[in-house]
Design a protein around this motif. Structure first.
Motif, mmCIF file in Angstrom:
data_model
loop_
_atom_site.group_PDB
_atom_site.id
_atom_site.type_symbol
_atom_site.label_atom_id
_atom_site.label_comp_id
_atom_site.label_asym_id
_atom_site.label_seq_id
_atom_site.Cartn_x
_atom_site.Cartn_y
_atom_site.Cartn_z
ATOM 1 N N GLY A 1 6.966 -9.574 14.317
ATOM 2 C CA GLY A 1 6.678 -8.149 14.137
ATOM 3 C C GLY A 1 6.987 -7.677 12.727
ATOM 4 O O GLY A 1 6.220 -6.923 12.122
ATOM 5 N N VAL A 2 8.101 -8.134 12.178
ATOM 6 C CA VAL A 2 8.462 -7.769 10.808
ATOM 7 C C VAL A 2 7.436 -8.330 9.828
ATOM 8 O O VAL A 2 6.967 -7.634 8.915
ATOM 9 C CB VAL A 2 9.887 -8.271 10.469
ATOM 10 N N ASN A 3 7.077 -9.594 10.024
ATOM 11 C CA ASN A 3 6.072 -10.220 9.151
ATOM 12 C C ASN A 3 4.721 -9.518 9.270
ATOM 13 O O ASN A 3 3.990 -9.385 8.286
ATOM 14 C CB ASN A 3 5.919 -11.707 9.476
ATOM 15 N N TYR A 4 4.381 -9.096 10.485
ATOM 16 C CA TYR A 4 3.122 -8.396 10.727
ATOM 17 C C TYR A 4 3.068 -7.126 9.872
ATOM 18 O O TYR A 4 2.065 -6.858 9.201
ATOM 19 C CB TYR A 4 3.033 -8.052 12.214
ATOM 20 N N ASN A 5 4.154 -6.367 9.889
ATOM 21 C CA ASN A 5 4.195 -5.138 9.088
ATOM 22 C C ASN A 5 4.077 -5.442 7.594
ATOM 23 O O ASN A 5 3.392 -4.731 6.857
ATOM 24 C CB ASN A 5 5.491 -4.367 9.362
ATOM 25 N N GLN A 6 4.725 -6.502 7.149
ATOM 26 C CA GLN A 6 4.665 -6.869 5.730
ATOM 27 C C GLN A 6 3.254 -7.306 5.327
ATOM 28 O O GLN A 6 2.776 -6.973 4.238
ATOM 29 C CB GLN A 6 5.667 -7.992 5.432
ATOM 30 N N VAL A 7 2.582 -8.034 6.225
ATOM 31 C CA VAL A 7 1.215 -8.493 5.935
ATOM 32 C C VAL A 7 0.266 -7.306 5.824
ATOM 33 O O VAL A 7 -0.551 -7.235 4.896
ATOM 34 C CB VAL A 7 0.728 -9.487 7.015
ATOM 35 N N VAL A 8 0.360 -6.360 6.745
ATOM 36 C CA VAL A 8 -0.526 -5.190 6.717
ATOM 37 C C VAL A 8 -0.301 -4.401 5.433
ATOM 38 O O VAL A 8 -1.263 -3.981 4.764
ATOM 39 C CB VAL A 8 -0.301 -4.304 7.971
ATOM 40 N N LYS A 9 0.927 -4.219 5.047
ATOM 41 C CA LYS A 9 1.242 -3.486 3.817
ATOM 42 C C LYS A 9 0.696 -4.232 2.594
ATOM 43 O O LYS A 9 0.099 -3.633 1.689
ATOM 44 C CB LYS A 9 2.759 -3.308 3.687
#
Length: 139
Positions: free
Chosen positions: A85-93
């Motif tokens: 989930g943390v990585n997902y947010n970083q990828v979208v950003k």
């Protein structure tokens, strides 16, 4: 002059255990007694017997090894899921800041498909957890 005597040896107990009782068990009863003694986690058999005789509360803790392993692995999986989930947010950003709008939208579409697959796996896992708890864990 009298010499002062030095007291040696063990100090006498305030309430010594001086009464002894003996009872005999057959093999089946002995196995049951030892099983309960092991579960109780009391240090000595005499302490265990006294606790039973005088109705003191005895803590009996049964640890199901498979359920314990299951929850350890589930906890590890949960922490991995949080990391995703943390990585997902970083990828979208990163997609929005480093790519053009069209390219970012294309990559987000691919990410969305993978997210849908991950959700399907999570739902299947949730059903398996519920089935495991219903069939194997006693309340």
């Amino acid at each position: 002059m009298k010499k002062k005597q030095i007291k040696r040896g063990r100090k006498p107990k305030e309430k010594p255990f001086v009464y002894r009782y003996v009872f005999r068990l057959n093999a089946e009863e002995n196995a049951q007694f030892l099983a309960q003694f092991d579960i109780s986690e009391v240090l000595t058999k005499a302490e265990f017997i006294r606790a039973i005789l005088f109705e003191r509360e005895i803590k009996v803790l049964k640890v199901d090894k498979s359920a314990h392993d299951f929850y350890i692995k589930l906890t590890a999986f949960y922490s991995q899921f949080r990391a995703v989930g943390v990585n997902y947010n970083q990828v979208v950003k990163a997609l929005h800041t480093n790519f053009t709008e069209k390219r970012a939208q294309f990559l987000l579409l691919k990410l969305e498909k993978q997210t849908i697959a991950l959700i399907a796996i999570l739902e299947k896992m949730t059903r398996l957890i519920q089935k495991f708890e219903k069939e194997w864990l006693r309340k």
